[in-house]
Design an enzyme around this catalytic site. Structure first.
Site, PDB file in Angstrom:
ATOM      1  N   GLU A 181       0.852  -1.202   0.000  1.00 11.52           N
ATOM      2  CA  GLU A 181       0.000   0.000   0.000  1.00 11.52           C
ATOM      3  C   GLU A 181       0.877   1.236   0.000  1.00 11.52           C
ATOM      4  OE1 GLU A 181      -2.279  -0.097   3.565  1.00 11.52           O
ATOM      5  OE2 GLU A 181      -3.494  -1.762   2.891  1.00 11.52           O
ATOM      6  N   LYS A 228       2.224   4.541   1.578  1.00 11.36           N
ATOM      7  CA  LYS A 228       2.359   5.012   2.962  1.00 11.36           C
ATOM      8  C   LYS A 228       2.110   6.519   2.971  1.00 11.36           C
ATOM      9  CE  LYS A 228       5.260   4.690   7.067  1.00 11.36           C
ATOM     10  NZ  LYS A 228       5.276   6.052   7.573  1.00 11.36           N
ATOM     11  N   ARG A 262       3.783  -4.068  17.534  1.00 15.97           N
ATOM     12  CA  ARG A 262       4.695  -3.688  16.468  1.00 15.97           C
ATOM     13  C   ARG A 262       5.340  -4.987  16.003  1.00 15.97           C
ATOM     14  NH1 ARG A 262       6.656   1.014  15.379  1.00 15.97           N
ATOM     15  NH2 ARG A 262       6.107   1.952  17.365  1.00 15.97           N
ATOM     16  N   LYS A 277       7.209  -0.939   7.257  1.00 12.41           N
ATOM     17  CA  LYS A 277       7.378   0.262   6.438  1.00 12.41           C
ATOM     18  C   LYS A 277       8.725   0.112   5.763  1.00 12.41           C
ATOM     19  CE  LYS A 277       8.730   2.382  10.687  1.00 12.41           C
ATOM     20  NZ  LYS A 277       8.726   3.406  11.640  1.00 12.41           N
TER      21      LYS A 277
HETATM   22  P1  AMP Z   1       5.898   5.077  11.384  1.00 11.15           P
HETATM   23  O1  AMP Z   1       5.034   6.121  12.031  1.00 11.15           O
HETATM   24  O2  AMP Z   1       7.019   5.619  10.578  1.00 11.15           O
HETATM   25  O3  AMP Z   1       6.280   3.996  12.378  1.00 11.15           O
HETATM   26  O4  AMP Z   1       5.013   4.304  10.300  1.00 11.15           O
HETATM   27  C1  AMP Z   1       3.822   3.683  10.641  1.00 11.15           C
HETATM   28  C2  AMP Z   1       2.675   4.653  10.462  1.00 11.15           C
HETATM   29  O5  AMP Z   1       2.476   4.928   9.082  1.00 11.15           O
HETATM   30  C3  AMP Z   1       1.350   4.111  10.894  1.00 11.15           C
HETATM   31  O6  AMP Z   1       1.165   4.221  12.275  1.00 11.15           O
HETATM   32  C4  AMP Z   1       0.382   4.997  10.140  1.00 11.15           C
HETATM   33  O7  AMP Z   1       0.133   6.172  10.903  1.00 11.15           O
HETATM   34  C5  AMP Z   1       1.160   5.415   8.903  1.00 11.15           C
HETATM   35  N1  AMP Z   1       0.632   4.877   7.632  1.00 11.15           N
HETATM   36  C6  AMP Z   1       0.534   5.576   6.494  1.00 11.15           C
HETATM   37  N2  AMP Z   1       0.032   4.830   5.502  1.00 11.15           N
HETATM   38  C7  AMP Z   1      -0.216   3.602   6.016  1.00 11.15           C
HETATM   39  C8  AMP Z   1      -0.746   2.389   5.476  1.00 11.15           C
HETATM   40  N3  AMP Z   1      -1.120   2.268   4.202  1.00 11.15           N
HETATM   41  N4  AMP Z   1      -0.849   1.327   6.325  1.00 11.15           N
HETATM   42  C9  AMP Z   1      -0.466   1.421   7.621  1.00 11.15           C
HETATM   43  N5  AMP Z   1       0.042   2.542   8.182  1.00 11.15           N
HETATM   44  C10 AMP Z   1       0.170   3.632   7.387  1.00 11.15           C
END
Ligand code: AMP
Length: 592
Positions: free
Chosen positions: A274, A276, A457, A463
């Site tokens: 997906e 991000k 987590r 990611k």
């Molecule tokens: P990070 O904040 O860098 O740990 O990345 C995870 C966060 O990305 C999640 O908590 C969401 O807020 C965000 N996010 C954005 N797009 C997506 C997606 N398609 N699926 C899941 N999380 C996403």
């Protein structure tokens, strides 16, 4: 339960270091809590309200110091409390060091402003800093503490801080040393007796003789240790199994860890990919309007929560409007709220923060920065909890609740994140390139079969790691494309310098839009020195910046190495081939 009993048990737990012993003490405490079980299950973790409830006491340390000082007598002021805090290091020890007995009978039930401040010091000995002389037996119960703190949280508007100090003073004034220690810590959310969520989960299972697994599940869906403890005691496993998600009660968000395409494809047969989005996490709870809606506004019940389960509904009217417009059945959706410009293109994350927790002037803030939601998961649809369903099923539900039609082109559907399930790294690269091109952060890689694990987590959501280092490579060859791309050069051969020679390290074919391919063809065509079928040899002239996941040894390329998943990041117009990276640097990066 007497608050003194709770404090006594808390002291025993604090003195214990072995985990199993701590669980056993908490188990006993829960077993003897009687009607106060829900309160005790929260207090022992230092919580006054359930984890899902974003109500706060809204008490700053100073309010607490004022209340302690007032209960400690006329000779004590907040500065004295702070001095002791500097000496003793934590508020519990400070609270326990005062003798609150001196104010007994005076202000405990009066609660009026100045009741304590105006009172005589009486026999209070504010020099008693040993904390041993206080035999105050205010007969405080955990329920009274809970009810008073609930009233205190509800105090709003002008004079509310004074009212909070009064209420807190009333409690401290009835505390023994140990009670004061744990009351102060509870109030400032600093319980720190070594009891985490896992401890309470295990203690509930042991105390009421139920397996851990249903306790864990019930905690995940309810985020309410009090309710789960009571249900385990009253109705056992069958009761726990009946605890479901509820519209209006948030669930902890599933979290992601950093990962690579290589790992994802090694671990799962296929990856769900997906875009991000670079915004702030939201969880939308919606229940459509009741036909007999007393307000007559025919609007549904909508709640929006943050990643930490705080209510942020009022700050994000666009999300409420979205729900009213697009939803017609009860749902819980997981997604991201993204700031957008006038064209609907995403703005950087910092912009969303201007809106996210805003309490005042929301309409004005909305004029400056607009936001829109994008949902990527569905936890509940029309009466069914979906946490245990595989990701692809949940995503199908998401599509159907948003009445979105699946489109093959990576084109954004309003409010809904597309999902590609593939084992083809090139397709993943193409999704990544499109996401970056559309101004998003990159991609998420998810296990298509995974269930939704609140608060975890784990590997099931990854990611994609940003490129730590990039390489500047000389373009030494290319291939003419096929079909629609027949007039474009593509699949560019990359080389690094080794003395006066150039050695190949890989080919980059993905991550490049048609528009970019046209630009690159114009740039490279004049440098073609030989052609063989669709393959062309290029005079070294142009330098590409490329990202990659790994550097592997490889017999395929003359350098002896290959870039794994190389990605085109741009042309280094500022560099000639002399400035390109060397084999030496490549080897150094590989060893890092
Ligand atoms: P990070 O904040 O860098 O740990 O990345 C995870 C966060 O990305 C999640 O908590 C969401 O807020 C965000 N996010 C954005 N797009 C997506 C997606 N398609 N699926 C899941 N999380 C996403």
């Amino acid at each position: 339960m007497e608050f003194a009993t709770f404090a006594d048990r808390a002291a025993t737990i604090e003195a214990e270091s072995a985990d199993l012993e701590i669980v056993a003490h908490v188990r006993d405490l829960l077993a003897e809590a009687g009607d106060d079980l829900p309160i005790v299950a929260r207090f022992v973790q230092g919580r006054v309200f359930p984890a899902w409830d974003s109500t706060t006491l809204d008490i700053g340390p100073n309010t607490c110091y004022d209340a302690i000082a007032r209960a400690a007598g006329t000779n004590v002021d907040a500065d004295d409390v702070e001095d002791r805090l500097a000496e003793r290091g934590e508020i519990g020890a400070v609270a326990a060091s005062y003798d609150f007995g001196g104010q007994q009978g005076l202000g405990a039930f009066m609660g009026g402003g100045g009741a304590g401040a105006g009172g005589a010091g009486g026999d209070n000995d504010d020099h008693n800093n040993g904390g041993t002389g206080n035999n105050n037996t205010g007969n405080l119960t955990v329920r009274e503490v809970n009810d008073t703190l609930t009233d205190l949280a509800a105090a709003e508007g002008s004079g509310s801080q004074d009212r909070k100090v009064d209420l807190l003073f009333g409690l401290f004034n009835r505390c023994s040393n140990d009670e004061a220690r744990y009351l102060a810590r509870l109030v400032l959310s600093e319980m720190r007796i070594g009891v985490g969520e896992g401890t309470v989960r295990d203690a509930i299972a042991e105390a009421f003789d139920v397996p851990q697994e249903p306790v864990e599940r019930a905690l995940q869906v309810s985020n309410d240790y009090g309710q789960v403890a009571e249900t385990a005691r009253e109705d056992g496993v069958s009761g726990l199994d009946e605890i479901d998600l509820e519209i209006g009660r948030p669930v902890q968000a599933m979290l992601a860890q950093a990962g690579t395409v290589t790992d994802a494809l090694e671990e799962w047969d296929e990856a769900a990919v997906e875009w991000k989005y670079d915004g702030a996490r939201i969880q939308l709870h919606y229940d459509p309007a009741d036909p007999g809606d007393p307000d007559g506004d025919n609007k549904g019940e909508t709640h929006v929560f943050s990643r930490n389960m705080e209510a942020v509904t009022d700050a994000l009217p666009e999300v409420v409007e979205f729900a009213n417009e697009h939803l017609d059945s009860p749902v819980i959706l997981d997604g991201e709220v993204v700031a957008i410009d006038d064209d609907g293109s995403p703005l950087p994350f910092q912009e969303v923060l201007k809106r996210f927790r805003r309490k005042h002037d929301v309409a004005k803030a909305r004029e400056d920065v607009s936001v829109r939601p994008v949902f990527f998961d569905c936890l509940h649809a029309d009466g069914d909890d979906l946490l245990d369903e595989p990701l692809v099923e949940r995503h199908d539900q998401l599509e159907s609740v948003l009445a979105a039609e699946r489109q093959q082109e990576p084109e954004e559907i309003d409010g809904f994140s597309l999902l590609w399930v593939t084992d083809d790294p090139d397709e993943i690269e193409a999704v990544d390139a499109d996401a970056l091109e559309a101004g998003h952060e990159g991609i998420m890689l998810k296990n298509p079969d995974s269930t939704y694990s609140p608060g975890r987590r784990g590997k099931n959501w990854q990611k994609r790691k940003p490129d730590v280092e990039t390489l500047d490579c000389v373009v030494t060859g290319a291939e003419w494309g096929e079909g629609r791309r027949a007039t474009f050069l593509g699949t560019f051969e990359l080389s690094v310098r080794d003395g006066d020679d150039l050695e190949t390290v890989g080919k980059v074919a993905t991550g490049i839009t048609d528009e970019k391919l046209e630009e690159l063809t114009e740039l490279l065509e004049p440098h073609i020195v030989a052609e063989d079928g669709t393959a062309v040899e290029l005079e070294p002239a142009v330098v590409f910046e490329v990202g990659y996941e790994e550097i592997q040894t490889s017999p395929t390329y003359s350098s002896g190495y290959a870039l794994r998943f190389p990605r085109f990041l741009g042309v280094r117009y500022d560099k000639d081939t002399e400035g390109a990276d060397t084999l030496e640097r490549l080897e150094m990066l590989r060893d890092e």
